[in-house]
Design a protein around this motif. Structure first.
Motif, PDB file in Angstrom:
ATOM      1  N   GLU A   8     -61.161 -28.516  -5.012  1.00 32.14           N
ATOM      2  CA  GLU A   8     -60.522 -29.767  -4.610  1.00 32.14           C
ATOM      3  C   GLU A   8     -59.538 -29.537  -3.469  1.00 32.14           C
ATOM      4  OE1 GLU A   8     -60.745 -28.701  -7.822  1.00 32.14           O
ATOM      5  OE2 GLU A   8     -62.274 -30.103  -8.504  1.00 32.14           O
ATOM      6  N   THR A   9     -58.794 -28.456  -3.535  1.00 31.77           N
ATOM      7  CA  THR A   9     -57.840 -28.130  -2.474  1.00 31.77           C
ATOM      8  C   THR A   9     -58.573 -27.911  -1.152  1.00 31.77           C
ATOM      9  OG1 THR A   9     -56.284 -27.158  -4.044  1.00 31.77           O
ATOM     10  CG2 THR A   9     -56.058 -26.502  -1.739  1.00 31.77           C
ATOM     11  N   CYS A  10     -59.648 -27.151  -1.201  1.00 24.97           N
ATOM     12  CA  CYS A  10     -60.436 -26.903   0.018  1.00 24.97           C
ATOM     13  C   CYS A  10     -61.005 -28.204   0.574  1.00 24.97           C
ATOM     14  CB  CYS A  10     -61.564 -25.914  -0.266  1.00 24.97           C
ATOM     15  SG  CYS A  10     -60.989 -24.235  -0.547  1.00 24.97           S
ATOM     16  N   ALA A  11     -61.492 -29.066  -0.302  1.00 20.26           N
ATOM     17  CA  ALA A  11     -62.059 -30.344   0.133  1.00 20.26           C
ATOM     18  C   ALA A  11     -60.997 -31.195   0.836  1.00 20.26           C
ATOM     19  CB  ALA A  11     -62.658 -31.089  -1.046  1.00 20.26           C
ATOM     20  N   ARG A  12     -59.772 -31.180   0.313  1.00 21.21           N
ATOM     21  CA  ARG A  12     -58.687 -31.952   0.952  1.00 21.21           C
ATOM     22  C   ARG A  12     -58.350 -31.393   2.323  1.00 21.21           C
ATOM     23  NH1 ARG A  12     -56.514 -31.979  -4.285  1.00 21.21           N
ATOM     24  NH2 ARG A  12     -55.047 -30.335  -3.738  1.00 21.21           N
ATOM     25  N   VAL A  13     -58.287 -30.076   2.444  1.00 25.17           N
ATOM     26  CA  VAL A  13     -57.969 -29.458   3.737  1.00 25.17           C
ATOM     27  C   VAL A  13     -59.074 -29.769   4.748  1.00 25.17           C
ATOM     28  CG1 VAL A  13     -57.663 -27.257   4.946  1.00 25.17           C
ATOM     29  CG2 VAL A  13     -56.520 -27.646   2.755  1.00 25.17           C
ATOM     30  N   ILE A  14     -60.312 -29.671   4.333  1.00 22.99           N
ATOM     31  CA  ILE A  14     -61.430 -29.971   5.235  1.00 22.99           C
ATOM     32  C   ILE A  14     -61.391 -31.439   5.656  1.00 22.99           C
ATOM     33  CG2 ILE A  14     -63.953 -30.177   5.372  1.00 22.99           C
ATOM     34  CD1 ILE A  14     -64.025 -27.560   3.673  1.00 22.99           C
ATOM     35  N   ALA A  15     -61.086 -32.340   4.738  1.00 21.91           N
ATOM     36  CA  ALA A  15     -60.983 -33.765   5.083  1.00 21.91           C
ATOM     37  C   ALA A  15     -59.875 -33.989   6.113  1.00 21.91           C
ATOM     38  CB  ALA A  15     -60.726 -34.595   3.823  1.00 21.91           C
TER      39      ALA A  15
END
Length: 70
Positions: A8-15
Motif C-alpha cells: 500500500e505504501t508503494c502504491a501511494r508513492v507511485i500514485a
C-alpha cells in the motif's frame, strides 16, 4: 522482516509520482538486483523481464549510479 503495509505504501508513492508530485530515485544496482534475483534458480521469463524494465523507464524514476555516498 515486517512486510505488512508495504504494498500500500508503494502504491501511494507511485500514485504521487504519476501525479507529478514527486520523483522516485532508484539506483541502477537496485534494478539489476530486481531483474536478477539471487534466490531465483532460473532467469525471469522475457515478458516479465521486459515489464520490469519498462516500469523503471517511467518518467518519474530517476536512475542514479551507485557510489560511496549511496
Amino acid at each position: 522482516a515486517n512486510q505488512a503495509g508495504r504494498r500500500e505504501t508503494c502504491a501511494r508513492v507511485i500514485a504521487e509520482a504519476e501525479a507529478g508530485r514527486c520523483e522516485i530515485v532508484v539506483s541502477a544496482l537496485t534494478i539489476a538486483e530486481v531483474l536478477h534475483l539471487k534466490k531465483q534458480k532460473e532467469m525471469l521469463p522475457r515478458e516479465q523481464h521486459q515489464t520490469i524494465r519498462d516500469f523503471f523507464r517511467r518518467s518519474y524514476f530517476q536512475v542514479v549510479d551507485v557510489n560511496r555516498f549511496i
